[in-house]
Design an enzyme around this catalytic site. Structure first.
Site, PDB file in Angstrom:
ATOM      1  N   GLN A 171      -9.182   1.809   9.484  1.00 38.88           N
ATOM      2  CA  GLN A 171      -8.884   2.697   8.369  1.00 38.88           C
ATOM      3  C   GLN A 171      -9.253   2.064   7.033  1.00 38.88           C
ATOM      4  O   GLN A 171      -8.868   0.917   6.778  1.00 38.88           O
ATOM      5  CB  GLN A 171      -7.384   3.004   8.380  1.00 38.88           C
ATOM      6  CG  GLN A 171      -6.949   3.988   7.324  1.00 38.88           C
ATOM      7  CD  GLN A 171      -5.443   4.157   7.297  1.00 38.88           C
ATOM      8  OE1 GLN A 171      -4.694   3.201   7.471  1.00 38.88           O
ATOM      9  NE2 GLN A 171      -4.980   5.366   7.079  1.00 38.88           N
ATOM     10  N   GLY A 172      -9.966   2.807   6.203  1.00 43.09           N
ATOM     11  CA  GLY A 172     -10.300   2.325   4.865  1.00 43.09           C
ATOM     12  C   GLY A 172      -9.671   3.205   3.815  1.00 43.09           C
ATOM     13  O   GLY A 172     -10.334   4.037   3.201  1.00 43.09           O
ATOM     14  N   TYR A 173      -8.395   3.034   3.649  1.00 46.80           N
ATOM     15  CA  TYR A 173      -7.657   3.841   2.669  1.00 46.80           C
ATOM     16  C   TYR A 173      -7.226   2.987   1.476  1.00 46.80           C
ATOM     17  O   TYR A 173      -7.712   3.131   0.382  1.00 46.80           O
ATOM     18  CB  TYR A 173      -6.408   4.439   3.329  1.00 46.80           C
ATOM     19  CG  TYR A 173      -6.595   5.848   3.863  1.00 46.80           C
ATOM     20  CD1 TYR A 173      -7.816   6.256   4.374  1.00 46.80           C
ATOM     21  CD2 TYR A 173      -5.546   6.754   3.868  1.00 46.80           C
ATOM     22  CE1 TYR A 173      -7.980   7.546   4.872  1.00 46.80           C
ATOM     23  CE2 TYR A 173      -5.704   8.041   4.365  1.00 46.80           C
ATOM     24  CZ  TYR A 173      -6.911   8.438   4.865  1.00 46.80           C
ATOM     25  OH  TYR A 173      -7.064   9.701   5.341  1.00 46.80           O
ATOM     26  N   SER A 174      -6.266   2.061   1.731  1.00 45.49           N
ATOM     27  CA  SER A 174      -5.677   1.301   0.625  1.00 45.49           C
ATOM     28  C   SER A 174      -6.701   0.397  -0.052  1.00 45.49           C
ATOM     29  O   SER A 174      -7.653  -0.062   0.573  1.00 45.49           O
ATOM     30  CB  SER A 174      -4.540   0.426   1.146  1.00 45.49           C
ATOM     31  OG  SER A 174      -3.493   1.211   1.638  1.00 45.49           O
ATOM     32  N   SER A 176       4.838   4.243   2.340  1.00 40.35           N
ATOM     33  CA  SER A 176       6.093   3.478   2.395  1.00 40.35           C
ATOM     34  C   SER A 176       7.270   4.446   2.521  1.00 40.35           C
ATOM     35  O   SER A 176       7.145   5.637   2.245  1.00 40.35           O
ATOM     36  CB  SER A 176       6.253   2.652   1.125  1.00 40.35           C
ATOM     37  OG  SER A 176       6.556   3.513   0.040  1.00 40.35           O
ATOM     38  N   ASN A 177       8.414   3.919   2.937  1.00 37.87           N
ATOM     39  CA  ASN A 177       9.559   4.813   3.117  1.00 37.87           C
ATOM     40  C   ASN A 177       9.995   5.452   1.795  1.00 37.87           C
ATOM     41  O   ASN A 177      10.545   6.555   1.787  1.00 37.87           O
ATOM     42  CB  ASN A 177      10.709   4.059   3.792  1.00 37.87           C
ATOM     43  CG  ASN A 177      10.418   3.854   5.279  1.00 37.87           C
ATOM     44  OD1 ASN A 177       9.265   3.957   5.707  1.00 37.87           O
ATOM     45  ND2 ASN A 177      11.444   3.596   6.065  1.00 37.87           N
ATOM     46  N   GLU A 178       9.704   4.764   0.698  1.00 33.66           N
ATOM     47  CA  GLU A 178      10.018   5.362  -0.604  1.00 33.66           C
ATOM     48  C   GLU A 178       9.088   6.555  -0.868  1.00 33.66           C
ATOM     49  O   GLU A 178       9.524   7.593  -1.379  1.00 33.66           O
ATOM     50  CB  GLU A 178       9.880   4.306  -1.711  1.00 33.66           C
ATOM     51  CG  GLU A 178      10.977   3.252  -1.695  1.00 33.66           C
ATOM     52  CD  GLU A 178      10.864   2.269  -0.525  1.00 33.66           C
ATOM     53  OE1 GLU A 178       9.756   2.059   0.001  1.00 33.66           O
ATOM     54  OE2 GLU A 178      11.911   1.711  -0.118  1.00 33.66           O
ATOM     55  N   GLU A 200      -0.404  11.001  11.264  1.00 30.10           N
ATOM     56  CA  GLU A 200      -0.023   9.619  11.535  1.00 30.10           C
ATOM     57  C   GLU A 200       1.481   9.508  11.715  1.00 30.10           C
ATOM     58  O   GLU A 200       1.970   8.708  12.490  1.00 30.10           O
ATOM     59  CB  GLU A 200      -0.468   8.728  10.369  1.00 30.10           C
ATOM     60  CG  GLU A 200      -0.206   7.246  10.628  1.00 30.10           C
ATOM     61  CD  GLU A 200      -0.460   6.385   9.403  1.00 30.10           C
ATOM     62  OE1 GLU A 200      -0.766   6.934   8.336  1.00 30.10           O
ATOM     63  OE2 GLU A 200      -0.349   5.167   9.543  1.00 30.10           O
TER      64      GLU A 200
END
Lengths: 374, 402
Positions: free
Chosen positions: B126-129, B387-389, B244
């Site tokens: 994956q190339g996201y972040s 993230s969970n936030e 996901e």
């Protein structure tokens, strides 16, 4: 695997939802809470018309043959509606005990009367000093003249002041027995009081109360498994009621976050409050899953599995209820702590559920101990 | 309302279980149960075995070479695989890029890429972040400039899980700086062998090389490798993140880890008694088991609603991600805590399946494992995949309308 209610169940849910919206508003409830009974007798008659007082009983005795999931659905709606009426003690607990253990004669005499709303019952089981332990019964049953004499005291008997009869647990020798006791029987005395939620309860004294042989419900000395089953059932029902209240609290809190403005914007725009609200929603969804598990397992004949699941569900739902209740008050700010909004009243009912028929520690302990058996 | 599996579903479970008993290689299951390092070959071999059975893609429709299973069947399959110690099927190809190619790719792309995902030929990452674009993903800066029938890509991606093995990477790239930042993003499929790509390892705090940085320097990507329309990539990216999250509840895996936790607590001693008899510790196990019971039902509620309505996973999936990741973390924490003093030795080499040294910890036959490493590793779960936030932002904004 199916998580849907049937069409009949949805229709009943809608009926109850409409009733509470139209005929059982917050001010009406407040007035009923201040009345002598502490609940609405007319609402009770309406419940009889709806059939919910007949729900858990067999058709042969005027019932609708409903299962624990039906009871869950009703309890969730009673929770949302913040009903004061003693459905849990009268129908779920005492009705359930009679259904499961009553003689044919008892069932014929009592179940149709409960279903019709004419007979109200209360379950007089817990005594001082035993906390939530179901086998801690100090009230004594002494055989006498073919019947029994009952002596002892019962603590915080829910809905006792309005009860026509009590189902009383008493110890005879090594075992527990259940007796049907008329509220007006000589030797029965009540010290009545309001409870946190605005309903009524009483401490009950039994001084040489005479009951005849046909007052015995179930086997003499063998009532503990019946009591365990009935209290499991009641706890499953309370899980559903708590979920109904949590859902209602989330709705009013969300509305408040969207309308209350500070710093020039709705307070729901603030991330600290958004995340708190998200936590409340997550807790409620998870609690709903556990309440569902409790309801489905409440009818199980496997007592160990039934108790294990209901203990886990009650402990979990109570933890969720504490979070949702306390945060609903917090997010309403100063308004949350007033008597004026329904938030505080929902919160008090949730708090009471958290202390009835076993608190978090009691049920966590039961579930935790079941890990040793596994 | 019925929480029991149907007769057909129970038969299906039996069939999956029998298949796993016969076909899951023992040496792989031992590594999984023992918390050992899995090699690329372990993942690929298992994917090929599944593919040979026709079970390579449990979440795909039959038309694309999947099983066409209902969500409940998929759940049963996941649960049995986890319990048996099958390696996790990596989501990057099967559950992330494939649904995007199915939904938004053209027939040529579907024919070219999908069969090689399901048969285990291609390894995707994956190339996201990017270093400057984590939670604020739409601010990404890796640029793709059109040059005839190619894009020329320059920039840097990070947190590429197992990218060191990858044949392909799916990337979000900036193709326009006009308008809102979400409106200038495109979705490219890039061959990892293309000149100008450099993969650099990032070592995690458990000592493992699981993630990477990927650098792009004048990397030429054919325009035919763009999925969907130019500048519409953000829509596809959000679609992908929704997919996901469903698998991320990880109920099957957590059930396996709970079982392991109980086994450890039965065998470890505290003052001469089994640790499980210590009510204070047992209550912690009970608490996480309750969370997992609730999550399992919530997960089933969500997937059965998806099954009936045939719709893509919605924002409820965020609840599954949050609870699933918290439970995974709690389980590893308790496993570690159960070992007491012997959680302290740090023998990184013991992750190697071939290592046969003194483990310096109580010897467990099949579930010996560097448990503290596992605890440190899964701190990632509340951070990755949004993230969970961020998940709570999604709940409050998409479910609650705040």
């Amino acid at each position: 695997m199916n998580f849907d209610y049937t069409e009949e169940q949805i229709a009943l849910q809608d009926t109850l939802r409409r009733f509470f919206a139209r005929d059982y508003g917050f001010e009406h409830r407040r007035a009923m809470s201040k009345s002598a009974d502490g609940f609405d007798r007319a609402a009770w008659a309406t419940f009889a018309d709806f059939g919910i007082l007949a729900l858990p009983f067999p058709e042969d005795f005027g019932g609708l043959n409903g299962n624990a999931v039906d009871t869950m659905l009703v309890m969730e709606m009673l929770g949302r509606g913040l009903a004061l009426e003693p459905y849990l003690p009268g129908v779920v607990l005492c009705g359930g005990l009679l259904r499961d253990a009553g003689s044919t004669a008892q069932k014929e005499a009592l179940l149709p009367a409960i279903a019709g709303g004419e007979l109200m019952l209360a379950f007089a089981h817990f005594g001082a000093g035993g906390r939530y332990a179901l086998d801690h019964v100090a009230t004594k049953a002494t055989p006498e003249g073919g019947g029994w004499t009952l002596d002892g005291a019962k603590a915080v008997v829910l809905a006792a002041p309005s009860a026509d009869k009590f189902i009383v647990s008493a110890r005879e020798g090594l075992g527990l027995s259940l007796f049907l006791v008329d509220a007006k029987a000589p030797g029965v005395s009540l010290r009545s009081y309001p409870t946190q939620d605005g309903a009524r309860a009483a401490d009950l004294r039994l001084d040489g109360v005479q009951v005849s042989a046909d007052a015995l419900i179930g086997p003499a000395g063998g009532a503990l498994p019946l009591i365990e089953r009935a209290v499991d059932y009641a706890n499953a029902a309370l899980c559903a009621e708590a979920v109904g209240i949590m859902a209602a609290l989330n709705e009013v809190t969300l509305e408040y976050l969207k309308t209350r403005k500070q710093f020039g914007q709705p307070i729901g725009k603030f991330q600290a409050l958004q995340h708190r609200m998200a936590d409340m929603v997550i807790a409620t969804e998870q609690a709903r899953s556990m309440a569902t598990l409790a309801a489905v397992r409440a009818d199980s004949d496997d007592a160990a599995e039934r108790s294990r699941c209901i203990a886990a569900a009650k402990a979990y739902v109570l933890q969720s209820a504490r979070l949702v209740g306390q945060q609903a008050v917090q997010l309403h700010g100063g308004m949350g702590v007033t008597d004026e909004l329904n938030v505080g009243h929902y919160f008090k009912r949730l708090t009471m559920i958290g202390l009835s028929f076993g608190d978090v520690d009691y049920h966590l302990g039961r579930f935790s101990d079941s890990l040793l058996a596994a | 309302m019925d929480l029991d599996y149907s007769v057909e579903e129970s038969q299906f479970r039996a069939e999956v279980r029998a298949f796993l008993r016969d076909q899951l290689p023992n040496e792989i299951a031992r590594k999984v149960h023992g918390g050992k390092r899995l090699a690329k070959d372990d993942f690929v071999r298992w994917q090929k075995i599944l593919h040979a059975k026709g079970w390579g893609a449990s979440s795909w429709p039959v038309a694309h070479g999947g099983t066409g299973w209902s969500p409940v069947q998929q759940h049963i399959f996941d649960e049995e695989c986890a319990d048996a110690g099958a390696p996790m099927q990596l989501p990057f190809g099967l559950k992330m890029v494939a649904p995007v190619i199915m939904a938004f790719g053209n027939p040529a792309q579907q024919a070219r890429f999908l069969p090689r995902i399901v048969d285990g030929s291609d390894w995707w990452c994956q190339g996201y972040s990017e270093p400057g674009s984590g939670s604020d993903l739409a601010s990404l800066k890796t640029r793709a400039v059109r040059d005839g029938d190619h894009y020329v890509v320059n920039g840097q991606k990070t947190w590429n899980t197992l990218g060191q093995y990858a044949d392909w990477i799916f990337c979000l790239v900036r193709t326009s700086s006009e308008g809102r930042q979400q409106e200038g993003i495109s979705f490219l499929l890039i061959d990892m062998k293309t000149p100008g790509i450099t993969v650099r390892p990032i070592i995690m705090m458990d000592g493992e090389h699981e993630i990477n940085e990927v650098w792009f320097e004048d990397v030429k990507v054919p325009v035919e490798n763009r999925v969907g329309e130019e500048n519409k990539g953000w829509t596809y990216a959000k679609f992908l993140l929704g997919h996901e999250r469903t698998g991320i509840a990880g109920v099957g895996r957590s059930k396996r880890e709970l079982k392991k936790l109980k086994a450890i607590a039965c065998r470890e001693s505290s003052a001469g008694r089994p640790l499980i008899e210590d009510a204070r510790f047992r209550d912690r196990i009970a608490q996480v088991e309750m969370e997992l019971m609730a999550l399992e039902i919530t997960n089933l509620r969500v997937i059965s609603a998806e099954g009936e309505k045939k719709r893509a996973p919605g924002p409820e999936a965020s609840i599954l991600k949050i609870k699933g990741s918290e439970i995974q973390q709690l389980l590893t924490e308790l496993q570690m805590q159960a070992l007491g003093h012997y959680a302290l030795p740090w023998l990184h080499e013991s992750l190697d399946p071939a290592w046969s040294g003194d483990p310096a910890m109580p010897a467990y036959e099949d579930d010996a494992g560097p448990l503290s490493g596992h605890y440190f590793n899964v701190r990632k779960t509340t951070i990755y995949g949004g993230s969970n936030e961020i998940q709570k932002n999604i709940i409050s904004q998409m479910i609650l309308g705040l």
